[in-house]
Design a protein around this motif. Sequence first.
Motif, mmCIF file in Angstrom:
data_model
loop_
_atom_site.group_PDB
_atom_site.id
_atom_site.type_symbol
_atom_site.label_atom_id
_atom_site.label_comp_id
_atom_site.label_asym_id
_atom_site.label_seq_id
_atom_site.Cartn_x
_atom_site.Cartn_y
_atom_site.Cartn_z
ATOM 1 N N ARG A 143 15.370 10.851 -9.257
ATOM 2 C CA ARG A 143 14.213 11.690 -8.892
ATOM 3 C C ARG A 143 14.143 11.921 -7.377
ATOM 4 N NH1 ARG A 143 9.045 9.366 -12.079
ATOM 5 N NH2 ARG A 143 8.251 11.460 -11.548
ATOM 6 N N ILE A 144 15.307 12.084 -6.761
ATOM 7 C CA ILE A 144 15.364 12.182 -5.300
ATOM 8 C C ILE A 144 14.556 13.372 -4.793
ATOM 9 C CG2 ILE A 144 16.880 12.383 -3.304
ATOM 10 C CD1 ILE A 144 17.123 9.759 -4.854
ATOM 11 N N GLU A 145 14.616 14.481 -5.500
ATOM 12 C CA GLU A 145 13.896 15.673 -5.042
ATOM 13 C C GLU A 145 12.378 15.510 -5.173
ATOM 14 O OE1 GLU A 145 15.655 18.759 -7.382
ATOM 15 O OE2 GLU A 145 17.129 19.238 -5.829
ATOM 16 N N GLU A 146 11.942 14.546 -5.982
ATOM 17 C CA GLU A 146 10.508 14.326 -6.162
ATOM 18 C C GLU A 146 9.934 13.328 -5.170
ATOM 19 O OE1 GLU A 146 9.186 13.725 -10.258
ATOM 20 O OE2 GLU A 146 11.240 14.135 -10.891
ATOM 21 N N ILE A 147 10.778 12.513 -4.567
ATOM 22 C CA ILE A 147 10.288 11.451 -3.688
ATOM 23 C C ILE A 147 9.717 12.064 -2.413
ATOM 24 C CG2 ILE A 147 10.946 9.454 -2.294
ATOM 25 C CD1 ILE A 147 13.036 8.793 -4.417
ATOM 26 N N ALA A 148 8.442 11.770 -2.156
ATOM 27 C CA ALA A 148 7.787 12.272 -0.942
ATOM 28 C C ALA A 148 7.925 11.286 0.208
ATOM 29 C CB ALA A 148 6.314 12.552 -1.219
ATOM 30 N N SER A 149 7.925 9.999 -0.122
ATOM 31 C CA SER A 149 8.045 8.972 0.909
ATOM 32 C C SER A 149 8.723 7.761 0.297
ATOM 33 C CB SER A 149 6.666 8.592 1.452
ATOM 34 O OG SER A 149 6.773 7.716 2.544
ATOM 35 N N ASN A 150 9.589 7.113 1.100
ATOM 36 C CA ASN A 150 10.375 5.990 0.600
ATOM 37 C C ASN A 150 10.362 4.858 1.618
ATOM 38 O OD1 ASN A 150 13.369 4.701 0.883
ATOM 39 N ND2 ASN A 150 12.820 4.907 -1.268
ATOM 40 N N LEU A 151 10.098 3.654 1.116
ATOM 41 C CA LEU A 151 10.162 2.459 1.956
ATOM 42 C C LEU A 151 11.316 1.599 1.461
ATOM 43 C CD1 LEU A 151 7.216 0.256 3.157
ATOM 44 C CD2 LEU A 151 9.220 -0.828 2.161
ATOM 45 N N ALA A 152 12.199 1.214 2.354
ATOM 46 C CA ALA A 152 13.346 0.376 2.002
ATOM 47 C C ALA A 152 13.212 -0.968 2.690
ATOM 48 C CB ALA A 152 14.660 1.045 2.408
ATOM 49 N N LEU A 153 13.429 -2.045 1.941
ATOM 50 C CA LEU A 153 13.352 -3.397 2.482
ATOM 51 C C LEU A 153 14.622 -4.169 2.124
ATOM 52 C CD1 LEU A 153 11.716 -5.739 3.801
ATOM 53 C CD2 LEU A 153 10.904 -6.281 1.492
ATOM 54 N N PRO A 154 15.523 -4.389 3.096
ATOM 55 C CA PRO A 154 16.666 -5.274 2.830
ATOM 56 C C PRO A 154 16.156 -6.718 2.707
ATOM 57 C CG PRO A 154 17.005 -3.907 4.792
ATOM 58 C CD PRO A 154 15.560 -3.824 4.448
ATOM 59 N N VAL A 155 16.496 -7.360 1.615
ATOM 60 C CA VAL A 155 16.071 -8.745 1.409
ATOM 61 C C VAL A 155 17.206 -9.645 1.868
ATOM 62 C CG1 VAL A 155 15.248 -10.436 -0.262
ATOM 63 C CG2 VAL A 155 14.652 -8.022 -0.538
ATOM 64 N N VAL A 156 16.983 -10.339 2.982
ATOM 65 C CA VAL A 156 18.044 -11.072 3.670
ATOM 66 C C VAL A 156 17.824 -12.572 3.546
ATOM 67 C CG1 VAL A 156 19.184 -11.439 5.885
ATOM 68 C CG2 VAL A 156 18.322 -9.166 5.284
ATOM 69 N N TYR A 157 18.912 -13.292 3.259
ATOM 70 C CA TYR A 157 18.862 -14.752 3.229
ATOM 71 C C TYR A 157 20.074 -15.288 3.972
ATOM 72 C CZ TYR A 157 18.207 -19.493 1.428
ATOM 73 O OH TYR A 157 18.000 -20.838 1.324
ATOM 74 N N ARG A 158 19.780 -15.982 5.078
ATOM 75 C CA ARG A 158 20.822 -16.565 5.920
ATOM 76 C C ARG A 158 21.886 -15.547 6.314
ATOM 77 N NH1 ARG A 158 21.756 -22.622 3.221
ATOM 78 N NH2 ARG A 158 19.597 -23.340 3.599
ATOM 79 N N GLY A 159 21.404 -14.392 6.762
ATOM 80 C CA GLY A 159 22.287 -13.374 7.300
ATOM 81 C C GLY A 159 22.955 -12.488 6.278
ATOM 82 N N PRO A 172 0.823 -1.222 0.000
ATOM 83 C CA PRO A 172 0.000 0.000 0.000
ATOM 84 C C PRO A 172 0.852 1.267 0.000
ATOM 85 C CG PRO A 172 -0.836 -1.581 1.597
ATOM 86 C CD PRO A 172 0.483 -2.115 1.139
ATOM 87 N N GLY A 173 0.498 2.189 -0.897
ATOM 88 C CA GLY A 173 1.172 3.481 -0.967
ATOM 89 C C GLY A 173 2.232 3.577 -2.036
ATOM 90 N N ALA A 174 2.673 2.457 -2.612
ATOM 91 C CA ALA A 174 3.772 2.484 -3.583
ATOM 92 C C ALA A 174 3.262 2.874 -4.960
ATOM 93 C CB ALA A 174 4.459 1.129 -3.642
ATOM 94 N N PHE A 209 3.155 5.754 3.178
ATOM 95 C CA PHE A 209 3.422 4.443 3.754
ATOM 96 C C PHE A 209 3.085 4.444 5.238
ATOM 97 C CE2 PHE A 209 6.562 4.691 0.209
ATOM 98 C CZ PHE A 209 5.997 3.692 -0.579
ATOM 99 N N GLY A 210 2.325 3.439 5.646
ATOM 100 C CA GLY A 210 1.927 3.303 7.040
ATOM 101 C C GLY A 210 2.265 1.928 7.568
ATOM 102 N N GLU A 211 1.682 1.599 8.709
ATOM 103 C CA GLU A 211 1.942 0.305 9.317
ATOM 104 C C GLU A 211 1.478 -0.830 8.416
ATOM 105 O OE1 GLU A 211 3.536 -2.326 11.712
ATOM 106 O OE2 GLU A 211 3.711 -0.143 12.038
ATOM 107 N N ASP A 212 0.383 -0.606 7.676
ATOM 108 C CA ASP A 212 -0.078 -1.654 6.763
ATOM 109 C C ASP A 212 0.943 -1.911 5.658
ATOM 110 O OD1 ASP A 212 -0.634 0.940 5.832
ATOM 111 O OD2 ASP A 212 -2.216 0.231 4.507
ATOM 112 N N SER A 213 1.640 -0.846 5.211
ATOM 113 C CA SER A 213 2.683 -1.011 4.188
ATOM 114 C C SER A 213 3.828 -1.857 4.731
ATOM 115 C CB SER A 213 3.207 0.357 3.746
ATOM 116 O OG SER A 213 2.155 1.211 3.356
ATOM 117 N N LEU A 214 4.226 -1.580 5.974
ATOM 118 C CA LEU A 214 5.310 -2.350 6.587
ATOM 119 C C LEU A 214 4.904 -3.806 6.782
ATOM 120 C CD1 LEU A 214 6.470 0.264 9.257
ATOM 121 C CD2 LEU A 214 7.593 -0.303 7.102
ATOM 122 N N THR A 215 3.643 -4.029 7.145
ATOM 123 C CA THR A 215 3.166 -5.400 7.343
ATOM 124 C C THR A 215 3.245 -6.200 6.049
ATOM 125 O OG1 THR A 215 1.680 -4.700 9.120
ATOM 126 C CG2 THR A 215 1.186 -6.791 8.041
#
Length: 759
Positions: free
Chosen positions: A538-554, A462-464, A571-577
């Motif tokens: 487009r860094i100056e245009e970004i209003a909100s950013n969600l980053a997700l490190p994709v980790v496998y076995r550390g 949600p939000g992306a 982005f809210g708690e539902d986005s993080l979920t």
Amino acid sequence: MLSSAWHPPRLEARALRVRLKPANMRIFLGLLASLLGFVAVHLFRWGDQYGLPWLMVIVAILTSLYGRGWGGLAAVLALALDGWLGGARHLGWSAVLLGITFVIADLIGRDLRRAYLRQQETAAQLSLLVAALEELSGLGSQVAILRALPELLGRHGEGHVSVWQPQPGGMGLVSAVGLDPSAPSLLPERGVVARCARQGQRVYLGDVRQDSDYIALPNSNIQSELALPLLERGQVIAVLNLERPGPFSPRELEGFEHFAQAVSTQLTQLSERGELQFLNQLSTSLDSATTPVGVAERALALLVGALGLEQGWLWMQQGTRMVALAVYGGETPLTEIPYAQGLVWEVYHTGRPTYAQDYSENPRAIPEFRQAFGGVVAHPVFLSNQERPRVVLSLQQKSPRMWREAEQDLLAAACRTLGLALDGALAAQQRDELIALSHEAAEAPVEEVYRKILETAVRLVPGAEAGSLLVREGATFRFKALLGFDPSLKSHVFSEAEQFHWYAGSAQDWYRGEPRVLSSAHTDLKQFSNEEILVSGRIEEIASNLALPVVYRGEVLAILYLDNLHDPAAFGEDSLTVARFFATPIAALLHEVRYRGLLERAAATDALTGLLNRRAFDHRLEEELGRAQRYGHPLGLLVMDLRGFKRINDSLGHAKGDEALVRVAEVLERSKRDGDVLFRWGGDEFAVLLSNTNLAGATAAAQRYAAAIESVCMEGLALGVNIGAAAYPADAKDGDTLLQRADQRMYQAKSSGVSVMAL
């Protein structure tokens, strides 16, 4: 209220007629017994003094029951009878006693008669109200009850009755008995009826001529008007109006008020029962739906029908658009709403429902639909962990509409039920999409898998509205998929330290794969970027950013970035979920893709030099040519054949020959620029693909590579090279022709004794 000259019968007149009749048989027997007693006293000559009490009883009965007229007449007749039978010697004394009896009986009888009248009026009115309520109890809808009221009261003695409902601009007529045909069906927002609706309490005019707001028809003889509010859950939904040529008695006013309260109770119970039945029906229907679209379609069909509306939508936020998950009824071609337009986006930002009586008068109305809509509601549908409603229900009709509180309560309850159903359906959809993605990834090329992962993430989180996927290559990270950003970003390489800096979180969260959100409302996002990608990213245009490190076995295999370019609170708690739910299967998928990539790379890599082989060249040429055609970029190709290699191989042996090939690969790697891809075809033949490079650029690159190769010397034996250069689209439009043109120029260079041949 407008009235006619009709004369309704009055409840009080009926009660008075009842009062003038003999009370009952007991009164008649009492009078008869008293008269017989009087006659018996004189007949048997038991003493004259015993006859007078029987006459006093008769006077007392008639006076108390029928008033002074009948009582006085009875007293005179009794005195005359007593004088005639008993003589005149006690006539004065008899007159005094009969007079006292008359006065006392009149005083006592007056209260008795009043009580009796009240009892008769109450009984008659109670009979009226009970009969009317019994008939109303068999009706199953609010409309049916309101339409039936005038006729029911008319049948029970009230002939001039009407029911009115609040409407935009006044009070609209629902039903009436005795209303003049020339009277309008819409009353202005003044007068007794509208005043009753505004105040929510009884309004009574004993003399309508004293009220300046009363509007009477010519020749009207109406004197009094009674307006009673009819409530549903505490809100005035209609007004019951009665008019008469004469006044209402206090007991009638009280009785009709109780009647209106009883009708209001019935309307409330009917509304509550109807809401409960509807919610049960809605819940049952939604339980059997398995997809979000199915849930939306069923909910809309039930709600539009239950509220008597014309069209409904269920909107779902997708980045900067509200997209119709489902549409029901109507002919309005509205399936998408741009960011910040209309009532739906207002509900998204405020989290509160919006009710519009007339959409055309609403300042937030979408201009092209102002005249198409009348009454409109936009209601939030909250899902789990949502701070903002990303799903919004909207319903409309063409004509204006006043939204009752009961309807608002029904919509609120329905949206809660709808939210629960959508939660389950969306979770199932997310699961199914990830399963489908895993199946597709098993067969798709690696680059296609990266693209599908990013598109799925942008669609599900949600939000992306845009995003990018960076994948680990050794100790660095490179953009492998982009959505909403310049493809040139793929040429940039980043260290893990640079990506961790942009993540702007703790090392513990980084290696646990915990998503984080940055908002331009609280953070200057430019501080995490460099000038090189400030524009293309487009860094100056970004209003909100969600980053997700994709980790496998550390190990962080990739970083998924999702962006919203308009809303700092996207982005809210539902986005993080959803991102957390997304992380584990994507990590497994990327690990599989990485492993498959290693196998594919081994199959596509020359074992001696580490460069890509001929098989990889064929695949990469088709891929790069397709990208060049898609984006309108040129593509350069170099075909190389070493000179002097056979002499080294024959003179120094195959081991030295292999070493010479390795050194050629090394100098080519050192000489290449970002975007150049090197290949060993086999033997002493090499090739280079140069992305976004025209023929002149390819020729310049060939000169650079030739100089690098000519620097290789094995025990005094120097190497040379012949290079043919060609470019799309100047030389060819397809891969085979491009390769053929470069090969021809390579042979021309060899026959001409030059290192590079381009033309």
